[in-house]
Design a protein around this motif. Structure first.
Motif: not given
Length: 344
Positions: A173-183
């Motif tokens: 869910f982090i990978a799909r809910m985040s506005r952009r990739p990152g740490p």
């Protein structure tokens, strides 16, 4: 087995004489508990067509050992065992021992003092706790681990969810809910807790397959609100590229306070654990994105079921009571599926 099952058949399966089977089945006494268990187990396995004596004439005392009552999850677990007591057979009693700290030596000492027939415990994986469980096994006292497992110990079962799977779900869910990739910032009590370490490993396994996502840092907040907030504020100031926070333990209010400080240029996705009145409020506010709940009420029932099944507490034949010991599944809650506000 074809044909009518006889007492002789049961005797052969149990490895005892027919007279012993007769004494057990007809409750004539003068048979040890261990032999009685073997005979009744053999009778159930063969499908002996008669009413078998129930095992619940015996009183069973179960001690539940938990630590740090100020934590919401522990408060919920304590409440669930209290509620469960009212639903159990009167011959089963639950004694709750609530410790002020979770140090291995504190928990090991509590285990060594028990005078109960079985123990359910939430404990870290440590030589002291493993030795304490081994000592209980030597005394014939079964132990079930709760919330976090200690798989290398002599415990008979674990009553809790798959934490590695929960960590993978958080990563998904982090990978799909985040506005952009990152740490991703990770907050835990300590990696010495199996549940926390498994969640982190699950998160890492999932993020590895996602382009641009990685664990930026793992912060040990010791499940303390102030410490968690302070450590996260420091991390946010030194790494302003953080896109998400995954709190694998307690301290959700500390995470929320650090996020509200707006040190980061954009508020991160925030995934945590346990549905409480605090996390429910954070979900409604939009500070928290998801919470992964490990269902304390089901854990309490599962832990007790493991104990009762191990002790052959009742006839588990096709028409008798059944103690469900299937593995648990965590439940994900977001702003749109929050049930009634939790009391804890």
């Amino acid at each position: 087995m074809s044909g009518k099952v006889t007492l002789k058949d049961v005797a052969e399966r149990a490895g005892v004489g027919p007279a012993t089977v007769d004494r057990v089945i007809n409750e004539r006494g003068n048979v040890s508990q261990e032999i009685s268990r073997k005979v009744l187990r053999a009778a159930r396995e063969l499908g002996l067509r008669r009413i078998l004596p129930q095992r619940h004439h015996r009183m069973i005392r179960i001690e539940v050992v938990l630590a740090r009552p100020e934590l919401p999850l522990i408060a919920r677990m304590r409440h669930e065992f209290q509620q469960l007591t009212t639903l159990l057979d009167p011959s089963i009693t639950i004694h709750r021992t609530i410790l002020r700290d979770e140090r291995p030596e504190t928990i090991a000492q509590a285990l060594g003092r028990t005078g109960c027939d079985a123990v359910i415990v939430y404990m870290p994986d440590d030589p002291l706790t493993r030795q304490a469980v081994a000592a209980l096994e030597a005394r014939g006292i079964p132990v079930v681990t709760l919330i976090s497992d200690v798989p290398q110990s002599a415990r008979i079962a674990y009553a809790g969810p798959d934490h590695f799977q929960s960590g993978r779900s958080a990563g998904y869910f982090i990978a799909r809910m985040s506005r952009r990739p990152g740490p991703v910032a990770v907050l835990c009590n300590t990696r010495g807790l199996q549940s926390h370490d498994d969640r982190i490993r699950g998160l890492e396994a999932c993020l590895t397959a996602q382009d641009g996502f990685s664990i930026g840092a793992v912060v040990e907040g010791r499940d303390d609100r102030d410490r968690s907030e302070s450590r996260l504020r420091q991390l946010f100031a030194s790494n302003r590229d953080i896109v998400a926070v995954y709190n694998v333990g307690a301290g959700n209010l500390g995470v929320a306070a650090a996020i509200r400080a707006d040190i980061l240029p954009e508020r991160p996705v925030f995934i945590g654990h346990e549905l409480t009145r605090f996390s429910a409020a954070l979900l409604r506010e939009g500070i928290m994105s998801l919470t992964i709940d490990q269902c304390p009420e089901l854990q309490a029932r599962l832990a007790v079921n493991h104990i009762l099944q191990h002790l052959d507490f009742a006839d588990l034949g096709p028409d008798g009571p059944h103690y469900d010991t299937k593995p648990l599944q965590a439940v994900l809650y977001g702003p749109e599926n929050i049930p009634e506000t939790p009391e804890i």
